[in-house]
Design a protein around this motif. Structure first.
Motif, PDB file in Angstrom:
ATOM      1  N   PHE A 134      -2.742   0.356   8.382  1.00 13.60           N
ATOM      2  CA  PHE A 134      -1.557   0.553   9.209  1.00 13.60           C
ATOM      3  C   PHE A 134      -0.494   1.245   8.384  1.00 13.60           C
ATOM      4  CE2 PHE A 134      -1.711  -3.816   7.610  1.00 13.60           C
ATOM      5  CZ  PHE A 134      -0.558  -3.877   6.857  1.00 13.60           C
ATOM      6  N   THR A 135       0.533   1.725   9.072  1.00 12.57           N
ATOM      7  CA  THR A 135       1.568   2.502   8.400  1.00 12.57           C
ATOM      8  C   THR A 135       2.962   1.997   8.764  1.00 12.57           C
ATOM      9  OG1 THR A 135       1.501   4.096  10.227  1.00 12.57           O
ATOM     10  CG2 THR A 135       0.154   4.581   8.295  1.00 12.57           C
ATOM     11  N   PRO A 136       3.950   2.227   7.891  1.00 10.31           N
ATOM     12  CA  PRO A 136       3.784   2.805   6.559  1.00 10.31           C
ATOM     13  C   PRO A 136       3.191   1.796   5.580  1.00 10.31           C
ATOM     14  CG  PRO A 136       6.066   2.132   6.869  1.00 10.31           C
ATOM     15  CD  PRO A 136       5.361   1.893   8.180  1.00 10.31           C
ATOM     16  N   THR A 137       2.413   2.284   4.658  1.00  7.35           N
ATOM     17  CA  THR A 137       1.919   1.508   3.524  1.00  7.35           C
ATOM     18  C   THR A 137       2.231   2.306   2.274  1.00  7.35           C
ATOM     19  OG1 THR A 137       0.134   0.365   4.699  1.00  7.35           O
ATOM     20  CG2 THR A 137      -0.153   0.666   2.343  1.00  7.35           C
ATOM     21  N   ILE A 138       2.703   1.632   1.238  1.00  8.82           N
ATOM     22  CA  ILE A 138       2.953   2.294  -0.037  1.00  8.82           C
ATOM     23  C   ILE A 138       2.116   1.626  -1.116  1.00  8.82           C
ATOM     24  CG2 ILE A 138       4.631   2.988  -1.785  1.00  8.82           C
ATOM     25  CD1 ILE A 138       6.796   2.933   0.323  1.00  8.82           C
ATOM     26  N   GLN A 139       1.334   2.433  -1.819  1.00 11.68           N
ATOM     27  CA  GLN A 139       0.593   1.969  -2.989  1.00 11.68           C
ATOM     28  C   GLN A 139       1.349   2.386  -4.240  1.00 11.68           C
ATOM     29  OE1 GLN A 139      -3.164   4.042  -1.619  1.00 11.68           O
ATOM     30  NE2 GLN A 139      -4.077   2.248  -2.620  1.00 11.68           N
ATOM     31  N   PHE A 140       1.577   1.437  -5.128  1.00 11.00           N
ATOM     32  CA  PHE A 140       2.234   1.708  -6.402  1.00 11.00           C
ATOM     33  C   PHE A 140       1.194   1.593  -7.520  1.00 11.00           C
ATOM     34  CE2 PHE A 140       5.574   0.057  -3.643  1.00 11.00           C
ATOM     35  CZ  PHE A 140       6.611   0.958  -3.858  1.00 11.00           C
ATOM     36  N   PHE A 141       1.261   2.514  -8.472  1.00  8.97           N
ATOM     37  CA  PHE A 141       0.228   2.594  -9.495  1.00  8.97           C
ATOM     38  C   PHE A 141       0.781   2.321 -10.896  1.00  8.97           C
ATOM     39  CE2 PHE A 141      -1.245   4.957  -5.833  1.00  8.97           C
ATOM     40  CZ  PHE A 141      -2.489   4.363  -5.650  1.00  8.97           C
ATOM     41  N   PRO A 142      -0.110   2.089 -11.867  1.00  2.62           N
ATOM     42  CA  PRO A 142       0.329   1.709 -13.221  1.00  2.62           C
ATOM     43  C   PRO A 142       1.196   2.788 -13.874  1.00  2.62           C
ATOM     44  CG  PRO A 142      -2.041   1.382 -12.960  1.00  2.62           C
ATOM     45  CD  PRO A 142      -1.578   2.157 -11.765  1.00  2.62           C
ATOM     46  N   PRO A 143       1.865   2.421 -14.968  1.00  3.33           N
ATOM     47  CA  PRO A 143       2.743   3.389 -15.627  1.00  3.33           C
ATOM     48  C   PRO A 143       2.022   4.396 -16.511  1.00  3.33           C
ATOM     49  CG  PRO A 143       2.873   1.259 -16.713  1.00  3.33           C
ATOM     50  CD  PRO A 143       2.027   1.058 -15.501  1.00  3.33           C
ATOM     51  N   SER A 144       0.698   4.298 -16.638  1.00  4.70           N
ATOM     52  CA  SER A 144      -0.038   5.264 -17.447  1.00  4.70           C
ATOM     53  C   SER A 144      -1.418   5.497 -16.849  1.00  4.70           C
ATOM     54  CB  SER A 144      -0.186   4.770 -18.890  1.00  4.70           C
ATOM     55  OG  SER A 144      -1.088   3.681 -18.954  1.00  4.70           O
ATOM     56  N   THR A 145      -2.006   6.647 -17.179  1.00  2.00           N
ATOM     57  CA  THR A 145      -3.320   6.999 -16.640  1.00  2.00           C
ATOM     58  C   THR A 145      -4.423   6.108 -17.197  1.00  2.00           C
ATOM     59  OG1 THR A 145      -3.529   8.689 -18.372  1.00  2.00           O
ATOM     60  CG2 THR A 145      -2.710   9.405 -16.226  1.00  2.00           C
ATOM     61  N   ASP A 146      -4.235   5.545 -18.376  1.00  3.86           N
ATOM     62  CA  ASP A 146      -5.276   4.717 -18.984  1.00  3.86           C
ATOM     63  C   ASP A 146      -5.656   3.541 -18.095  1.00  3.86           C
ATOM     64  OD1 ASP A 146      -5.246   6.379 -21.172  1.00  3.86           O
ATOM     65  OD2 ASP A 146      -4.012   5.060 -22.413  1.00  3.86           O
ATOM     66  N   ALA A 147      -4.668   2.978 -17.396  1.00  2.80           N
ATOM     67  CA  ALA A 147      -4.910   1.795 -16.576  1.00  2.80           C
ATOM     68  C   ALA A 147      -5.531   2.130 -15.227  1.00  2.80           C
ATOM     69  CB  ALA A 147      -3.602   1.026 -16.371  1.00  2.80           C
ATOM     70  N   ALA A 148      -5.531   3.413 -14.853  1.00  8.69           N
ATOM     71  CA  ALA A 148      -6.021   3.812 -13.532  1.00  8.69           C
ATOM     72  C   ALA A 148      -7.296   4.636 -13.578  1.00  8.69           C
ATOM     73  CB  ALA A 148      -4.940   4.598 -12.796  1.00  8.69           C
ATOM     74  N   ALA A 149      -7.516   5.365 -14.652  1.00  8.34           N
ATOM     75  CA  ALA A 149      -8.648   6.289 -14.728  1.00  8.34           C
ATOM     76  C   ALA A 149      -9.970   5.562 -14.506  1.00  8.34           C
ATOM     77  CB  ALA A 149      -8.657   6.986 -16.086  1.00  8.34           C
ATOM     78  N   GLY A 150     -10.820   6.173 -13.675  1.00  5.49           N
ATOM     79  CA  GLY A 150     -12.141   5.615 -13.415  1.00  5.49           C
ATOM     80  C   GLY A 150     -12.181   4.580 -12.313  1.00  5.49           C
ATOM     81  N   LYS A 151     -11.031   4.262 -11.730  1.00  3.92           N
ATOM     82  CA  LYS A 151     -10.957   3.253 -10.676  1.00  3.92           C
ATOM     83  C   LYS A 151     -10.719   3.912  -9.322  1.00  3.92           C
ATOM     84  CE  LYS A 151      -8.920  -0.319 -13.664  1.00  3.92           C
ATOM     85  NZ  LYS A 151      -7.758  -1.230 -13.845  1.00  3.92           N
ATOM     86  N   ILE A 152     -11.082   3.212  -8.260  1.00  7.39           N
ATOM     87  CA  ILE A 152     -10.653   3.659  -6.944  1.00  7.39           C
ATOM     88  C   ILE A 152      -9.210   3.217  -6.765  1.00  7.39           C
ATOM     89  CG2 ILE A 152     -13.007   3.504  -6.076  1.00  7.39           C
ATOM     90  CD1 ILE A 152     -12.129   1.050  -4.435  1.00  7.39           C
ATOM     91  N   GLY A 153      -8.497   3.912  -5.870  1.00 11.78           N
ATOM     92  CA  GLY A 153      -7.071   3.650  -5.721  1.00 11.78           C
ATOM     93  C   GLY A 153      -6.721   2.206  -5.434  1.00 11.78           C
TER      94      GLY A 153
END
Length: 208
Positions: A134-153
């Motif tokens: 549903f909308t609006p939805t906001i996804q917030f991500f980590p402060p660096s790429t190391d914590a996100a790389a290789g993962k699905i959103g």
């Protein structure tokens, strides 16, 4: 003939002007969102992106900002409220612009995106994969790429705003992320402490 942007500005001034200082139509026009082809709204200051999220996160980090994805859809009244009210309040707008890079996506959209794990998906496929329903939805991500790389959103995100939040809570959510308060407490606790601190200082909770 009145332009769409001018019409939006006049509507915004009429809708929220008295609540935030009695804007003129001219002042409102400077803050008015732009209209998309499908009738939705967008902000000129949103990140112009190739929708490759590792790159977007890296760009945000290089600027000392946090990265977020805002999911919307045509005909969504609360998406419109987010643009016409929340983003239009100068204090909120200034804080978010200074501290965040935002990419806007459509849960039914067909543009190609590249998730943090390198998978290429349409917006619609990504929304399903990210469990955005549903909308609006906001996804917030980590402060660096190391914590996100290789993962699905959905696994990379640190916080999610599930639905429309009124302005005070909306701004508080962005503060919650920027301050990395999610690492020590939940949003409700953070909000309660913020409210208590405002009252202890003899001030009133903003009435936006």
């Amino acid at each position: 003939m009145i332009s769409r942007r001018r019409f939006t500005a006049l509507s915004m001034a009429a809708a929220v002007g008295t609540g935030i200082g009695g804007w003129s139509a001219e002042a409102a026009e400077r803050l008015a969102p732009a209209q998309l082809e499908g009738g939705g709204l967008t902000q000129a200051w949103f990140l112009e992106s190739f929708l490759e999220f590792n790159d977007d996160l890296a760009e945000a980090t290089a600027k000392g900002k946090r990265f977020a994805i805002l999911w919307e859809q045509d005909g969504c009244p609360y998406c419109r409220e987010t643009h016409m009210v929340n983003f239009a309040i100068p204090e909120i707008r200034a804080y978010i612009q200074a501290n965040f890079e935002i990419v806007q996506l459509d849960i039914w959209g067909g543009r190609a995106t590249k998730d943090f794990d390198g998978e290429t998906l349409t917006e619609k496929q990504l929304a399903k994969r990210s469990r955005v329903r549903f909308t609006p939805t906001i996804q917030f991500f980590p402060p660096s790429t190391d914590a996100a790389a290789g993962k699905i959103g959905a696994n990379a995100e640190v916080v999610r705003m599930p639905g429309y939040f009124r302005p005070f809570h909306f701004l508080s959510m962005f503060e919650f992320v920027r301050e990395e308060a999610y690492a020590r407490e939940d949003f409700r606790s953070f909000l309660n402490k913020k409210t208590a601190a405002i009252k202890a200082a003899g001030k009133s909770i903003p009435s936006w």
